[in-house]
Scaffold this motif. Structure first.
Motif, short mmCIF file in Angstrom:
data_model
loop_
_atom_site.label_atom_id
_atom_site.label_comp_id
_atom_site.label_asym_id
_atom_site.label_seq_id
_atom_site.Cartn_x
_atom_site.Cartn_y
_atom_site.Cartn_z
N UNK A 95 0.86 -1.18 0.00
CA UNK A 95 0.00 0.00 0.00
C UNK A 95 0.90 1.22 0.00
N UNK A 96 0.79 2.01 -1.05
CA UNK A 96 1.65 3.19 -1.23
C UNK A 96 3.13 2.83 -1.11
N UNK A 150 -6.66 -8.00 -3.51
CA UNK A 150 -6.09 -6.97 -2.64
C UNK A 150 -7.18 -6.09 -2.04
N UNK A 151 -8.16 -5.72 -2.86
CA UNK A 151 -9.25 -4.88 -2.37
C UNK A 151 -10.04 -5.60 -1.29
N UNK A 152 -10.35 -6.88 -1.53
CA UNK A 152 -11.08 -7.66 -0.54
C UNK A 152 -10.29 -7.85 0.74
N UNK A 204 -12.84 4.57 -1.63
CA UNK A 204 -11.58 4.64 -0.90
C UNK A 204 -10.43 3.93 -1.62
N UNK A 205 -10.77 3.12 -2.61
CA UNK A 205 -9.77 2.36 -3.36
C UNK A 205 -9.48 3.10 -4.65
N UNK A 206 -8.28 3.67 -4.75
CA UNK A 206 -7.95 4.51 -5.89
C UNK A 206 -7.49 3.71 -7.08
N UNK A 260 -0.98 -1.00 -4.13
CA UNK A 260 -2.31 -0.39 -4.07
C UNK A 260 -2.19 1.06 -3.64
N UNK A 261 -2.98 1.90 -4.27
CA UNK A 261 -3.06 3.29 -3.83
C UNK A 261 -4.49 3.58 -3.36
N UNK A 262 -4.58 4.25 -2.22
CA UNK A 262 -5.87 4.60 -1.64
C UNK A 262 -6.18 6.07 -1.89
N UNK A 263 -7.43 6.41 -1.78
CA UNK A 263 -7.84 7.80 -2.00
C UNK A 263 -7.21 8.70 -0.94
N UNK A 264 -6.74 9.89 -1.34
CA UNK A 264 -6.16 10.82 -0.36
C UNK A 264 -7.12 11.05 0.81
N UNK A 265 -6.56 10.99 2.01
CA UNK A 265 -7.36 11.16 3.22
C UNK A 265 -7.69 9.86 3.91
#
Length: 288
Positions: A36-37, A55-57, A70-72, A94-99
């Motif tokens: 993640x990031x 990965x999302x699950x 939330x999953x970018x 994986x990249x997540x939404x900022x915040x």
């Protein structure tokens, strides 16, 4: 089927007949490192395919995210070490939404999760009891018992890769009202198959999964119950036995748990009110 299956020469031995050289089809098992990031989170043994959904699950199951927004995105990186060599498609960043809060140390696994163990490597057993964003106790889902009895056969009929290998678990998500199979995923790990289903739902912005039934091809372990609860699934059905801890978690979380679903019979361990025409619970008859 690409890297989902592999061919391997074998010697077929028969006591009654002569031996023969053949080629067998195997289910592929390879490691996937989820980052993640750019920060390593876990390495899980899985069957390649639907890695982004896996990965999302997994992130939903760990309580890191709970909504599709939330999953970018995600991208396959190079091999372990990130040295810029050939892309093995075994590392996913994986990249997540900022915040969105990034996973901390409490989420990282101290060693890899095998295909048979989805909670291996937790830093503390207390961390296994993840708090869900969704409450199941008020879910009014009702499913017909005869319809439930058909789920294993429907699941088995849709397992294309299992037909070739005999070596994969399956998880299928069904509409509780119509019995329609919404999505099916196969994997060498039962927890991976469930994560792929939940990840599909997250990417389709379907969470929480109210009004659905999750059917699994094996036993109902604690981790599978937890994953269902985290995704807001009200009913989990399995062809084999549940564990005691799985039953306790299902009871406490408001999840209807069905085991030994074979033919026209099933054991309803918790919250039988969601299965139409259930028999009166044993503890109620005893008190009467």
């Amino acid at each position: 089927m690409g890297r989902i299956t592999a061919r391997w020469p074998i010697t077929k031995v028969s006591v009654a007949e002569s031996n023969a050289a053949r080629v067998d089809v195997l289910a592929v098992e390879e490691p996937l490192e989820i980052r993640v990031s750019g920060q390593p989170l876990v390495v899980t043994m899985r069957t390649p395919g639907h890695d982004v959904a896996l990965a999302a699950g997994f992130l939903v199951s760990e309580g890191i995210i709970s909504r599709g927004e939330q999953f970018r995105g995600a991208i396959h990186c190079g091999g372990p070490g990130g040295g810029g060599g050939e892309n093995t498609y075994n590392v996913l960043d994986v990249s997540l939404t900022p915040g969105v809060r990034l996973p901390g140390r409490e989420h990282a696994r101290s060693f890899y999760a095998t295909s048979s163990c989805g909670v291996c490597g937790k830093a503390s057993i207390d961390a296994v009891h993840t708090v869900s964003s969704y409450v199941l106790t008020g879910d009014a889902t009702i499913v017909n018992a005869a319809q439930v009895a058909e789920l294993p056969e429907t699941l088995r009929a849709a397992q294309a890769v299992f037909d070739k290998t005999g070596g994969l678990h399956a998880a299928g998500l069904f509409d509780a009202q119509t019995g329609e199979l919404l999505v099916l995923r196969e994997d060498v790990g039962r927890h991976n198959a469930v994560d792929k289903v939940i990840g599909w739902a997250l990417l389709e912005d379907r969470l929480p999964l109210r009004g659905t039934v999750l059917q699994v091809s094996g036993r109902a372990s604690f981790e599978l119950v937890q994953k269902a609860v985290m995704a807001g699934i009200p009913v989990l059905t399995a062809v084999s036995a549940p564990s005691s801890l799985a039953v306790q978690l299902a009871r406490d979380s408001g999840l209807t748990l069905v085991g030994f679903l074979r033919g026209q019979t099933m054991n309803v361990y918790t919250h039988p009110h969601r299965i139409d025409n259930p028999v009166e619970p044993l503890e109620q008859r005893v008190r009467a």
